[in-house]
Scaffold this active site. Structure first.
Site, PDB file in Angstrom:
ATOM      1  N   ASP A 162       0.408  -1.179  -0.331  1.00 42.84           N
ATOM      2  CA  ASP A 162      -0.087  -0.554   0.355  1.00 42.84           C
ATOM      3  C   ASP A 162       0.319   1.102  -0.110  1.00 42.84           C
ATOM      4  O   ASP A 162       1.678   1.429   0.853  1.00 42.84           O
ATOM      5  CB  ASP A 162      -1.173   0.075   0.853  1.00 42.84           C
ATOM      6  CG  ASP A 162      -1.700   0.988   1.121  1.00 42.84           C
ATOM      7  OD1 ASP A 162      -2.538   1.197   0.065  1.00 42.84           O
ATOM      8  OD2 ASP A 162      -2.679   1.475   2.382  1.00 42.84           O
ATOM      9  N   GLU A 277      -2.918  -0.452  -8.380  1.00 44.67           N
ATOM     10  CA  GLU A 277      -4.261   0.722  -7.496  1.00 44.67           C
ATOM     11  C   GLU A 277      -3.108   2.129  -7.803  1.00 44.67           C
ATOM     12  O   GLU A 277      -2.117   2.215  -7.981  1.00 44.67           O
ATOM     13  CB  GLU A 277      -4.467   0.231  -6.628  1.00 44.67           C
ATOM     14  CG  GLU A 277      -5.256   1.753  -5.799  1.00 44.67           C
ATOM     15  CD  GLU A 277      -6.167   1.250  -4.833  1.00 44.67           C
ATOM     16  OE1 GLU A 277      -7.291   0.443  -4.427  1.00 44.67           O
ATOM     17  OE2 GLU A 277      -6.097   1.902  -3.781  1.00 44.67           O
TER      18      GLU A 277
END
Length: 498
Positions: A162, A277
């Site tokens: 992330d 992402e």
């Protein structure tokens, strides 16, 4: 028929039992904690080369009892396909971050209870969080592996590296086996463009890295200026101010995403599939639908492949608390962003700082039509503190006192609005009411953002002030923690799973 697993005189975790190609696997509780148990038939002895532990062999095969080590976790992922992270595509999904390494069993139970085919990510942590908790990408991956095996989850998993900002971040997480890479170009977003005048915008656009963008300002103007964009029921005009503001605000961010995506694809080539992402949520000002359209169009032009995108929505998505703002305005904003994601993808909208946004989940499910990814992290730490409050009120009170001392420093990199003067003083809260601090807006955010300091605060003797007591207490009461997590996360997941 009695299995050899039953002969090892260890307390086998029932859900962990599995058999693949004649080999039996399980986790067991021993005096030193969890242990890996495997019964390997004569024809598969070579897989023992990937494992470590003590072995006993006879004509029926070999019994291995080993530690929950990194080597054994990697060996499990090599031989049990359902433990190996994989891309999840555009299916509705949720990332359930775990800052302590103990939350995955509760996460698995919540996903099972919520139902609806939602695809989970159990290994999820940002580089920022890893540095604050003193963990590595390998440790994050391994902890999720053991938790997934413990609960016998065979529905497939992703693993989210992330908020990555550098190629080195990508490399470290790729080597650990992550499959989902969230690129955070927030440092390259120029939010001052929102208040800039025409000349300032022209100067900012002229200074963009046009070579990296494989473009020129003249070509940019030809592609966009004067267009009326219709996306389902949404229409917006691409006049000069709108286009130049989008380019000035996000142009350098697009260039950074391109660099990171190409590095990822090159580094992963030939080894395994990965997915990307794009996250621009941690910025000062919202992403307008026109800006989202521009960013996605430019990424498509530059042949970037991505599965989800996190805009900065209107209102405030603060850590650990519900949405702050006008829900009707948010629904209109989400509707426009979701329509763009369907038309220019399809790809998912990603809800970052998604913990505890209970008023948002039904709206997101409705407007995205399932093309949504929910990202949570710190709320699992708060459920750990809830568990601590019920087991050792003194430890919880000590953590709360320390969190108040650290808050003004630790809040710097988070979007939070809690104030110390509104949070209850520690000596004002009776022992029976300590858990209620987790329902108090200001106290909850204070506890949320100070997790790194709590976990890494040293003692004069070279140890940790809270870390081992906190982890030891949770490790000694795994069911209490798992039950709190399941109850809490079902509320998150059910609206999206439906």
């Amino acid at each position: 028929m009695t299995s050899r697993l039953d002969e090892c005189q260890l307390e086998i975790l029932p859900r962990s039992r599995t058999a693949e190609a004649g080999t039996e696997w399980a986790l067991a509780r021993g005096e030193g904690g969890l242990q890996l148990v495997a019964v390997v038939p004569p024809g598969r002895q070579s897989l023992l080369e990937d494992l470590e532990g003590r072995t006993e062999g006879d004509s029926a095969g070999t019994l291995l009892v080993g530690p929950t080590s990194s080597r054994n976790a990697a060996g499990l992922r090599r031989h049990l396909d359902w433990l190996r992270p994989r891309p999840l595509g555009t299916a509705t999904s949720a990332g359930l971050g775990d800052r302590l390494g103990l939350a995955t069993p509760g996460h698995v139970r919540a996903v099972r209870t919520a139902g609806g085919g939602l695809r989970p990510i159990f290994a999820q942590q940002s580089i920022r969080e890893m540095s604050r908790t003193g963990r590595t990408p390998v440790e994050v991956m391994d902890d999720a592996t053991w938790g997934t095996l413990a609960e016998g989850w065979r529905g497939g998993v992703g693993a989210d590296a992330d908020h990555l900002k550098t190629p080195d971040d990508v490399d470290a997480c790729l080597a650990a086996g992550f499959s989902f890479f969230t690129v955070d170009p927030g440092d390259h977003v120029d939010s001052t463009a929102d208040g800039a005048g025409p000349e300032e915008l022209r100067s900012a656009v002229a200074a963009l890295p046009w070579t990296e963008l494989e473009d020129t300002e003249a070509d940019l103007r030809v592609r966009y200026l004067g267009r009326t964009v219709v996306v389902e029921d949404h229409t917006f005009e691409l006049d000069e101010a709108t286009v130049l503001r989008a380019a000035a605000k996000y142009g350098r961010a697009v260039a950074h995403v391109v660099r990171m995506e190409r590095h990822l694809r090159t580094a992963a080539a030939g080894s395994r599939e990965v997915e990307l992402e794009v996250s621009v949520d941690e910025t000062e000002t919202p992403t307008t639908p026109a800006e989202h359209y521009w960013v996605a169009s430019e990424l498509r032009r530059l042949e970037v492949e991505w599965v989800s995108l996190a805009p900065r929505f209107v209102g405030r998505f603060e850590k650990g608390v519900d949405y702050i703002g006008d829900l009707d305005a948010l629904e209109a904003d989400l509707a426009a962003h979701a329509a763009i994601a369907r038309q220019l993808g399809p790809y998912k909208l990603s809800l970052h700082s998604g913990s505890d946004k209970f008023s948002v989940y039904p709206i997101a499910a409705r407007q995205t039509r399932g093309l949504v990814h929910l990202k949570t992290a710190g709320t699992s730490y708060l459920e750990a503190l809830r568990t601590v409050a019920g087991l050792d009120a003194g430890l919880f009170r000590e953590i709360y006192v320390f969190a108040r001392e650290r808050y003004e420093t630790d809040r710097a990199s988070y979007h939070v609005s809690a104030r110390l003067d509104r949070a209850p003083e520690p000596d004002q809260v009776p022992e029976s009411g300590l858990a209620s601090l987790l329902e108090h807006f200001d106290a909850r955010e204070i506890l949320h953002v100070t997790f790194g300091s709590v976990l890494t605060e040293p003692t004069a003797g070279g140890g940790f002030r809270f870390r081992h007591r906190l982890l030891g207490l949770l490790g000694a009461h795994p069911e209490a923690y798992a039950q709190n997590l399941e109850t809490h996360f079902v509320r998150h997941l059910r609206p999206l799973a439906r």
